[in-house]
Design an enzyme around this catalytic site. Structure first.
Site, PDB file in Angstrom:
ATOM      1  N   GLY A  12      73.121  97.660  67.880  1.00  0.00           N
ATOM      2  CA  GLY A  12      72.101  96.649  68.155  1.00  0.00           C
ATOM      3  C   GLY A  12      72.566  95.295  67.635  1.00  0.00           C
ATOM      4  N   ASP A  13      71.802  94.245  67.980  1.00  0.00           N
ATOM      5  CA  ASP A  13      72.112  92.882  67.528  1.00  0.00           C
ATOM      6  C   ASP A  13      73.477  92.402  68.005  1.00  0.00           C
ATOM      7  OD1 ASP A  13      69.670  92.994  66.178  1.00  0.00           O
ATOM      8  OD2 ASP A  13      70.614  93.854  64.403  1.00  0.00           O
ATOM      9  N   GLU A  14      73.868  92.845  69.183  1.00  0.00           N
ATOM     10  CA  GLU A  14      75.157  92.428  69.742  1.00  0.00           C
ATOM     11  C   GLU A  14      75.043  91.072  70.434  1.00  0.00           C
ATOM     12  OE1 GLU A  14      73.578  95.220  70.636  1.00  0.00           O
ATOM     13  OE2 GLU A  14      74.800  96.982  70.148  1.00  0.00           O
ATOM     14  N   GLY A  40      64.654  92.446  68.191  1.00  0.00           N
ATOM     15  CA  GLY A  40      64.729  91.042  67.822  1.00  0.00           C
ATOM     16  C   GLY A  40      65.875  90.431  68.590  1.00  0.00           C
ATOM     17  N   HIS A  41      65.554  89.706  69.641  1.00  0.00           N
ATOM     18  CA  HIS A  41      66.584  89.110  70.487  1.00  0.00           C
ATOM     19  C   HIS A  41      66.550  87.600  70.298  1.00  0.00           C
ATOM     20  CE1 HIS A  41      66.325  92.849  73.334  1.00  0.00           C
ATOM     21  NE2 HIS A  41      66.774  93.136  72.144  1.00  0.00           N
ATOM     22  N   THR A 128      61.352  99.783  60.815  1.00  0.00           N
ATOM     23  CA  THR A 128      60.852  98.407  60.857  1.00  0.00           C
ATOM     24  C   THR A 128      59.334  98.403  60.667  1.00  0.00           C
ATOM     25  OG1 THR A 128      60.719  98.583  63.244  1.00  0.00           O
ATOM     26  CG2 THR A 128      62.676  97.506  62.360  1.00  0.00           C
ATOM     27  N   THR A 238      66.941 105.414  66.896  1.00  0.00           N
ATOM     28  CA  THR A 238      65.599 104.946  67.208  1.00  0.00           C
ATOM     29  C   THR A 238      64.901 106.038  68.028  1.00  0.00           C
ATOM     30  OG1 THR A 238      64.295 103.055  67.937  1.00  0.00           O
ATOM     31  CG2 THR A 238      66.179 103.650  69.328  1.00  0.00           C
ATOM     32  N   ARG A 305      65.953  91.384  56.992  1.00  0.00           N
ATOM     33  CA  ARG A 305      66.846  92.087  56.068  1.00  0.00           C
ATOM     34  C   ARG A 305      68.292  91.652  56.303  1.00  0.00           C
ATOM     35  NH1 ARG A 305      65.272  98.302  57.275  1.00  0.00           N
ATOM     36  NH2 ARG A 305      65.284  97.472  59.386  1.00  0.00           N
ATOM     37  N   SER A 414      81.334  85.382  74.668  1.00  0.00           N
ATOM     38  CA  SER A 414      80.368  84.442  74.115  1.00  0.00           C
ATOM     39  C   SER A 414      80.972  83.820  72.865  1.00  0.00           C
ATOM     40  CB  SER A 414      79.076  85.191  73.808  1.00  0.00           C
ATOM     41  OG  SER A 414      78.150  84.331  73.199  1.00  0.00           O
ATOM     42  N   GLY A 416      79.383  81.191  71.030  1.00  0.00           N
ATOM     43  CA  GLY A 416      78.391  80.450  70.256  1.00  0.00           C
ATOM     44  C   GLY A 416      77.008  80.931  70.644  1.00  0.00           C
TER      45      GLY A 416
HETATM   46  P1  GDP Z   1      70.263  91.145  70.170  1.00  0.00           P
HETATM   47  O1  GDP Z   1      69.243  91.941  69.393  1.00  0.00           O
HETATM   48  O2  GDP Z   1      71.335  91.996  70.751  1.00  0.00           O
HETATM   49  O3  GDP Z   1      69.654  90.231  71.193  1.00  0.00           O
HETATM   50  O4  GDP Z   1      71.005  90.212  69.102  1.00  0.00           O
HETATM   51  P2  GDP Z   1      70.319  89.355  67.916  1.00  0.00           P
HETATM   52  O5  GDP Z   1      69.707  88.170  68.503  1.00  0.00           O
HETATM   53  O6  GDP Z   1      69.484  90.228  67.055  1.00  0.00           O
HETATM   54  O7  GDP Z   1      71.598  88.998  67.022  1.00  0.00           O
HETATM   55  C1  GDP Z   1      72.638  88.241  67.539  1.00  0.00           C
HETATM   56  C2  GDP Z   1      72.823  87.007  66.659  1.00  0.00           C
HETATM   57  O8  GDP Z   1      73.991  86.341  67.068  1.00  0.00           O
HETATM   58  C3  GDP Z   1      71.730  85.978  66.812  1.00  0.00           C
HETATM   59  O9  GDP Z   1      71.642  85.253  65.610  1.00  0.00           O
HETATM   60  C4  GDP Z   1      72.256  85.081  67.946  1.00  0.00           C
HETATM   61  O10 GDP Z   1      71.721  83.779  67.924  1.00  0.00           O
HETATM   62  C5  GDP Z   1      73.704  85.055  67.617  1.00  0.00           C
HETATM   63  N1  GDP Z   1      74.640  84.937  68.729  1.00  0.00           N
HETATM   64  C6  GDP Z   1      74.627  85.493  69.967  1.00  0.00           C
HETATM   65  N2  GDP Z   1      75.772  85.253  70.612  1.00  0.00           N
HETATM   66  C7  GDP Z   1      76.540  84.529  69.760  1.00  0.00           C
HETATM   67  C8  GDP Z   1      77.864  84.000  69.813  1.00  0.00           C
HETATM   68  O11 GDP Z   1      78.595  84.166  70.787  1.00  0.00           O
HETATM   69  N3  GDP Z   1      78.308  83.331  68.701  1.00  0.00           N
HETATM   70  C9  GDP Z   1      77.554  83.156  67.594  1.00  0.00           C
HETATM   71  N4  GDP Z   1      78.066  82.489  66.564  1.00  0.00           N
HETATM   72  N5  GDP Z   1      76.306  83.642  67.497  1.00  0.00           N
HETATM   73  C10 GDP Z   1      75.825  84.326  68.552  1.00  0.00           C
HETATM   74 MG    MG Z   2      68.475  92.052  67.514  1.00  0.00          MG
END
Ligand code: GDP
Ligand code: MG
Length: 425
Positions: A12-14, A40-41, A128, A238, A305, A414, A416
Site C-alpha cells: 500500500g501507499d505506492e 489514504g490516497h 486503523t 486487510t 503513524r 513518477s 514527484g
Molecule cells: P496511495 O495510498 O497508494 O495513494 O499512496 P499514499 O498517498 O498513501 O502515499 C504516497 C505518498 O507519496 C504521498 O505522500 C504522495 O503525495 C507521495 N507521492 C506520490 N508519488 C510520488 C512521487 O513520484 N514522488 C514523491 N516524492 N512523492 C510521491
Molecule cells: Mg495510502
C-alpha cells in the site's frame, strides 16, 4: 475501450492516488471497489493537497463519474464529511454514485474494532480502527446491512435484530462495554439513508451501459497485494481483496472487461502497521529515507503513524505484480532515492541458509533475511525530468534493472508528488 485497474503491488501507499488522479483526466468513470475509509490516497493538484480516504481519486474532475462499488465498506457520516470538506476547499461538487448493494459500516463495527485492539494490547494487528475487519466479518457472516436496506425500516430492524444478539453478548461479557439499543441505532441509520439517497443507484447497470458506450473506466484499488487476505502476509492483511481480479466483483464488471492492469510499484518499500517486512531498514538510514519519502515524509495518510521503510524488494514486488496480473508498471517516488550514493535492493531472501526468489508463506516469512545488491545512485535532482531519455544514466539503469527483474514493462515513472511530475514511456 475496456477497463483499467490501478492497483498496488506492495504493502500500500505506492502512490495509487496520484496515478489515478493523473490518469483520470482521460477517463469517464473512476470506481473504488474494496476497502473503506482506512485508505489514504494523497493527491496534490491545483486545488491543493488532499488525502482522500473513501472518495475515488477522480473527484477533482467534473467530467468524471465517481463510483463507490458494491465491494466498498461505506461509512456514511465519513463519506458526507469528506465530500463537504472537499467542496469547502474549493473543489467543484463531484459527481458521485454509491452502489445500492454496498454495505454500510455501522457504529458498532467501529466500537468492535477499538475494543478488540484494546483487548489484544501488545498483540495488536495495527488496525486503523475504522471498523473494517468487523464490517467484512459481518458481511461474510451474512449479518451485514446493504445500502438499499436503509430505505426499508421493517426490513432493517429485522436485520439489525439478528446481528445484535451476538454483538451485545460480546459487548457485555467479553469487552465489558455498554450494550447497543436498536431503538437508538435504527433512527440514526434511517437518517443516514436519507442523507445519501441522492447518490445511491444501481451502479452495476451504470457500468454495464458505460461499457456498451465504450466509456473509459478506471478501477482504483486500495492498499496492495501483500495485504490481500489470500495472497498476502496473512494475518497482517486487510479484510477485502486489493487485487485487480477482485475489481471485477467489487465493482461489478465482467472479468474479461479488465484489459489493462497498472501495478503501482514504489521505488523503495514502505509499510504501515505490524507484520513481516523483509527489506526493512532501521536507525539513521531509515529516518533519512522516511523524512525524504512521500510528499512530506512517510507518515500514514489515515493514521499519521510513521511508516516503516526499506529498500526495493524484488521478491515481494515480482510476486505482487504477478498476483495483480499486471500488464504494466507505474514506478513511483523514484525522485526520493536521488540523495543516495548507492541504492541497495533486495534481490532474494535467505531463509535459514537457503536462498529463494519465491515469496514465502507467512509461517516462514519471519525467518527471511534480505540478500542485498547495491546499485549506483545518480545524486541529481530528477523531479523536473519529463522524459526517460533525460534521466541520469544510473536512474535509467535502476529502472531498467527493475523492469528486467520483474519482467513487466515500466510504462510510467513518477518523479514527484504533483500531478504533472510524470514520465510516460
Ligand atoms: P496511495 O495510498 O497508494 O495513494 O499512496 P499514499 O498517498 O498513501 O502515499 C504516497 C505518498 O507519496 C504521498 O505522500 C504522495 O503525495 C507521495 N507521492 C506520490 N508519488 C510520488 C512521487 O513520484 N514522488 C514523491 N516524492 N512523492 C510521491
Ligand atoms: Mg495510502
Amino acid at each position: 475501450m475496456g477497463v483499467t485497474a490501478i492497483v498496488g503491488a506492495n504493502w500500500g501507499d505506492e502512490g495509487k492516488g496520484k496515478i489515478t488522479d493523473y490518469l483520470a483526466e482521460q477517463s469517464d468513470i473512476v470506481v473504488r471497489f474494496q476497502g473503506g475509509n482506512n485508505a489514504g490516497h494523497t493527491i496534490i493538484n491545483d486545488y491543493g493537497k488532499f488525502a482522500l480516504h473513501l472518495l475515488p481519486s477522480g473527484v477533482f474532475y467534473s467530467h468524471i463519474t465517481n463510483i463507490l462499488g458494491p465491494g466498498v465498506a461505506l461509512n456514511i457520516p465519513f463519506f458526507l464529511e469528506e465530500l463537504s470538506n472537499l467542496v469547502a476547499r474549493g473543489v467543484p461538487a463531484p459527481s458521485i454514485r454509491i452502489s445500492n448493494r454496498a454495505q454500510v459500516i455501522l457504529p458498532y463495527h467501529i466500537s468492535l474494532d477499538e475494543y478488540e485492539e484494546e483487548r489484544l494490547a501488545d498483540q495488536q494487528f495495527g488496525s486503523t480502527k475504522c471498523g473494517i475487519a468487523p464490517f467484512y466479518s459481518d458481511k461474510y457472516l451474512k449479518v451485514g446491512i446493504q445500502v438499499a436496506d436503509l430505505f426499508n425500516e421493517k426490513y432493517l430492524r429485522n436485520r439489525l435484530e439478528k446481528s445484535l444478539v451476538i454483538k451485545n453478548i460480546l459487548f457485555e461479557h467479553l469487552y465489558n462495554k455498554p450494550k447497543i439499543s436498536i431503538d437508538e441505532l435504527l433512527p440514526v441509520l434511517l437518517k443516514d439513508g436519507e442523507r445519501i439517497k441522492p447518490y445511491v443507484c444501481d451502479t452495476v447497470s451504470l457500468l454495464q451501459n458505460a461499457l456498451k458506450e465504450n466509456k473509459k473506466i478506471l478501477l482504483e484499488g486500495q492498499l496492495g497485494t501483500l495485504r490481500d487476505p489470500d495472497h498476502g502476509i496473512y494475518p497482517y492483511s486487510t479484510s477485502s481483496s486489493p487485487l485487480a481480479g477482485f475489481g471485477s466483483i467489487g465493482a461489478g464488471v465482467p472479468p474479461y472487461s479488465i484489459t489493462r492492469i497498472i501495478a503501482v510499484v514504489k521505488a523503495y518499500s514502505s509499510c504501515v502497521g505490524a507484520g513481516p517486512f523483509v527489506s526493512e531498514i532501521f536507525d539513521e538510514s531509515a529516518n533519512e529515507l522516511r523524512e525524504r519519502g512521500g510528499s512530506s515524509g512517510e507518515y500514514g495518510a489515515t493514521t499519521g503513524r510513521p511508516r516503516r521503510v526499506g529498500w526495493f524488494d524484488v521478491v515481494a514486488t515480482r510476486y505482487g505484480c504477478l498476483m495483480q496480473g499486471a500488464t504494466e508498471i507505474a514506478l513511483s517516488l523514484l525522485d526520493v532515492l536521488s540523495y543516495l550514493d548507492e541504492i541497495p535492493i533486495c534481490m532474494s531472501y535467505d531463509i535459514n541458509g537457503s536462498i529463494t526468489g519465491d515469496f514465502p508463506l507467512s509461517v516462514q516469512l519471519d525467518k527471511a533475511k534480505p540478500v542485498l545488491k547495491k546499485m549506483p545512485g545518480w545524486k541529481t535532482d530528477i523531479s523536473g525530468v519529463r522524459s526517460f531519455e533525460e534521466l541520469p544514466k544510473n536512474a535509467k539503469t535502476y529502472v531498467e534493472n527493475i523492469e528486467k527483474l520483474i519482467e513487466i514493462p515500466v510504462k510510467w515513472i513518477s518523479v514527484g508528488p504533483k500531478r504533472n511530475a510524470m514520465i510516460k514511456r
